[in-house]
Design an enzyme around this catalytic site. Structure first.
Site: not given
Ligand code: PXP
Length: 238
Positions: A7, A10, A43, A45, A49, A70, A101, A151, A191
């Site tokens: 992922n 970040h 992801h 969103r 963000r 995602e 999440t 998942e 996660h």
């Protein structure tokens, strides 16, 4: 052979801190692939963000492995997913105030809505995964609404306060994975997984794939600082 999807959200968070152009998650994705990642996750969103629409569209063109999107189950994201066509759509719950999440998707309580939503995704040629807590009720519901993957949310395991508690939560994940597989679902985990708590998952055929972001990006910054500082020193000391 277990697979790793990385992922890169970040990287986009860091870029958005200055609303500039770098670091670019598209570049980070390419480097992750060169290092052997089996897939890239972003992801998108609702509040944008970190990952932006531009990132998703570019990644669709550049990712050579697999792109896992995602997203929350909203009308807007449904249109975007059907247009961009990632290799997998992972439906996650989303709250504006959360840092990340926070829990699995409530599938059992929204069977009708999710059946219809998953159907629309699959009708668009997409594969669907649901991010769920490792409990039979949610896994059965995931199967019922037509998902191909689940998942398993490993956040509670990752946050366990003691070794004993972690062992108990790992057993719960194992049981959940077997339950999901017996129903025909494919199983990923994600996660809060890091370089330490991943160890019990090794050589467990129940877990096909891992979705990891934070710990890899955190380590990347630390192991990369040495070289980044040296390169700047070289530049200013010529
Ligand atoms: N899986 C899902 C569904 C997530 O929302 C996240 C966080 O974006 C991850 C996996 C990766 O979690 P982490 O960043 O803690 O490795």
């Amino acid at each position: 052979m277990p697979k790793l999807e990385v992922n890169v959200d970040h990287i986009a968070t860091l870029r958005q801190a200055r609303l500039g152009a770098e670091p670019d998650p598209v570049t980070a994705a390419a480097l992750a692939e060169l290092a052997g990642a089996d897939g890239i996750i972003v992801h998108l969103r609702e509040d944008r963000r970190h990952i932006q629409d531009r990132d998703l569209r570019l990644l669709r063109q550049t990712v050579k492995t697999r792109l896992n999107l995602e997203m929350a189950a909203t009308e807007e994201l449904l249109h975007i997913a059907r247009e961009v066509k990632p290799d997998l759509v992972t439906l996650v719950p989303e709250k504006r105030q959360e840092l990340t999440t926070e829990g699995g998707l409530e599938v059992a309580g929204y069977l009708g809505f999710l059946k219809d939503y998953v159907h629309k995704l699959r009708e668009g040629g997409l594969k669907v995964s649901l991010f769920v807590d490792p409990v039979p009720k949610q896994l059965d519901a995931a199967l019922e609404v037509g998902a191909q993957w689940v998942e398993l949310h490993t956040g509670t395991y990752a946050d366990a306060g003691s070794i004993k508690e972690a062992q108990r939560l790992f057993e719960e994940l194992l049981t959940a994975a077997r339950h999901a597989q017996s129903g025909g679902l494919r199983v990923k985990c994600g996660h809060g997984l890091n370089y330490t708590n991943i160890k019990p998952f090794r050589r467990r055929p129940e877990f096909e794939e891992f979705s990891i972001g934070h710990s890899i990006m955190a380590r990347a910054i630390l192991v990369g600082i040495d070289r980044a500082v040296r390169e700047m020193i070289e530049l200013i000391r010529v």
